[in-house]
Design a protein around this motif. Sequence first.
Motif, mmCIF file in Angstrom:
data_model
loop_
_atom_site.group_PDB
_atom_site.id
_atom_site.type_symbol
_atom_site.label_atom_id
_atom_site.label_comp_id
_atom_site.label_asym_id
_atom_site.label_seq_id
_atom_site.Cartn_x
_atom_site.Cartn_y
_atom_site.Cartn_z
ATOM 1 N N TYR A 36 -53.007 -44.535 32.925
ATOM 2 C CA TYR A 36 -52.617 -45.719 33.686
ATOM 3 C C TYR A 36 -52.030 -45.320 35.038
ATOM 4 C CZ TYR A 36 -52.959 -48.360 29.268
ATOM 5 O OH TYR A 36 -53.388 -48.948 28.096
ATOM 6 N N LEU A 37 -51.176 -44.294 35.026
ATOM 7 C CA LEU A 37 -50.536 -43.850 36.271
ATOM 8 C C LEU A 37 -51.549 -43.280 37.264
ATOM 9 C CD1 LEU A 37 -47.404 -42.198 34.700
ATOM 10 C CD2 LEU A 37 -47.359 -44.047 36.358
ATOM 11 N N LEU A 38 -52.446 -42.468 36.774
ATOM 12 C CA LEU A 38 -53.457 -41.883 37.653
ATOM 13 C C LEU A 38 -54.376 -42.956 38.222
ATOM 14 C CD1 LEU A 38 -54.329 -38.667 35.595
ATOM 15 C CD2 LEU A 38 -52.982 -38.822 37.704
ATOM 16 N N ALA A 39 -54.666 -43.981 37.418
ATOM 17 C CA ALA A 39 -55.468 -45.102 37.915
ATOM 18 C C ALA A 39 -54.723 -45.823 39.035
ATOM 19 C CB ALA A 39 -55.788 -46.070 36.776
ATOM 20 N N GLY A 40 -53.412 -46.007 38.863
ATOM 21 C CA GLY A 40 -52.617 -46.633 39.910
ATOM 22 C C GLY A 40 -52.615 -45.825 41.190
ATOM 23 N N LEU A 41 -52.514 -44.506 41.080
ATOM 24 C CA LEU A 41 -52.573 -43.641 42.265
ATOM 25 C C LEU A 41 -53.912 -43.769 42.987
ATOM 26 C CD1 LEU A 41 -50.943 -40.220 41.261
ATOM 27 C CD2 LEU A 41 -50.232 -41.747 43.100
ATOM 28 N N ALA A 42 -54.980 -43.851 42.218
ATOM 29 C CA ALA A 42 -56.319 -43.922 42.797
ATOM 30 C C ALA A 42 -56.539 -45.212 43.578
ATOM 31 C CB ALA A 42 -57.372 -43.784 41.699
ATOM 32 N N PHE A 43 -55.898 -46.308 43.142
ATOM 33 C CA PHE A 43 -56.152 -47.608 43.772
ATOM 34 C C PHE A 43 -54.937 -48.159 44.512
ATOM 35 C CE2 PHE A 43 -59.127 -47.318 40.187
ATOM 36 C CZ PHE A 43 -60.325 -47.445 40.884
ATOM 37 N N GLY A 44 -53.923 -47.305 44.763
ATOM 38 C CA GLY A 44 -52.743 -47.732 45.504
ATOM 39 C C GLY A 44 -52.836 -47.384 46.970
ATOM 40 N N HIS A 45 -51.721 -47.472 47.673
ATOM 41 C CA HIS A 45 -51.671 -47.147 49.099
ATOM 42 C C HIS A 45 -52.080 -45.692 49.315
ATOM 43 C CE1 HIS A 45 -49.691 -50.946 49.783
ATOM 44 N NE2 HIS A 45 -48.760 -50.644 48.893
#
Length: 406
Positions: A36-45
């Motif tokens: 979940y965290l890595l997915a957030g990094l990929a699609f965040g700022h």
Amino acid sequence: MHNTTVMLIELGAIILGLGLLGRLAGRVGFSPIPLYLLAGLAFGHGGVLPLTASEEFTATGAEIGVILLLLLLGLEYSASELVANLKTQYPSGAVDFVLNAAPGAAAALLLGWGPVAAVALAGVTWISSSGVIAKVLGDFGRLGNRETPVVLGVLVIEDLAMALYLPILTALLAGVSLAGGALTLLISLATVGAVLYLALRHGRVISRAVSSDNAEMLLLVVLGLTLLVAGIAQELQVSAAVGAFLVGIALSGEVAEGASTLLTPLRDLFAAVFFVFFGLSTDPADIPPVLVPALILAVVTALTKIATGWYAARRAGIKTAGRWRAGGTLVARGEFSIVIAGLAVGVEPRIGPLATAYVLILVILGPLAARWTEPLARRLTRHRPTPLAQVSMPAAERIDPARTGS
């Protein structure tokens, strides 16, 4: 209308992606949190494909996720069990503070950031992530383990300590007078004390008032009460997570069981959103310059947290395997560390990226440590027959679910 359409598409993509990542993690028998965290990094700022239209909704969902995680934890235990646990665990809380706050304070001073930044970074390294740990305990089926009340005791002491720490830190950062800081601290203490008193003395009355044979009414009342108390607690400079936890322990019996069943799917959804939002709010470009000091600090404080859990479980008479599991479970840092770092950025801008990298490392390492600390310790001590015998009987490390309300 266009923005609404884009938001719906983004939210649909996020939730579908979470479901697929969760299934993938389930197939390999691992917690989905790091994915979940890595997915957030990929699609965040600064990520591969930044998502912007749904950012505000995701932020709100993330806050609800932490609140629901702590509410469901609170529903597992009664107010009397909480107080008894705190009475026996306070020495472990003191050890936890000394072992885990000291490395952060020392790192800030060595980096030349000054005493106020040292107080802030001490908080970042001290407080474990109740949200991540609550999810890990559920994912690994450990809510009934003998060491779990010990882990929760340490977490609750930390969360309650935030009622003291955050007002002090805020006062230091703002440079307010001693009287102003003392007033904020008194308000925080009074709020926690009042809610805990109501939970202890009038928990049955609250449960009867909330109780309903209609599942829809029970869901709405419990969820509404939790969000209301969490919001008021946060407004009074007390953690919203503490407020939600205390609502959970105030409810008991059939009400607690019914609420837990109804809220578990909501918790899982919004908890996943919380972990994704954490990644979304982090710019990957800020991480490389501070990666080495963050990694060193993460390794040191992972070991000190394992030592904390081992000590706390040993005091409670838990056998060797449970001690290692308790230590590994406490490793993750998360929501509080980010809140503390956000407050301190005005005094020392470099604390933000360092704290973000540090938390990302430990929030990924946390589920790994929870899973592998005990098996690794077993291998390292396999030449010693007594610990091996203890490790090989995990059933002995479990307690009657009726005693935990689960």
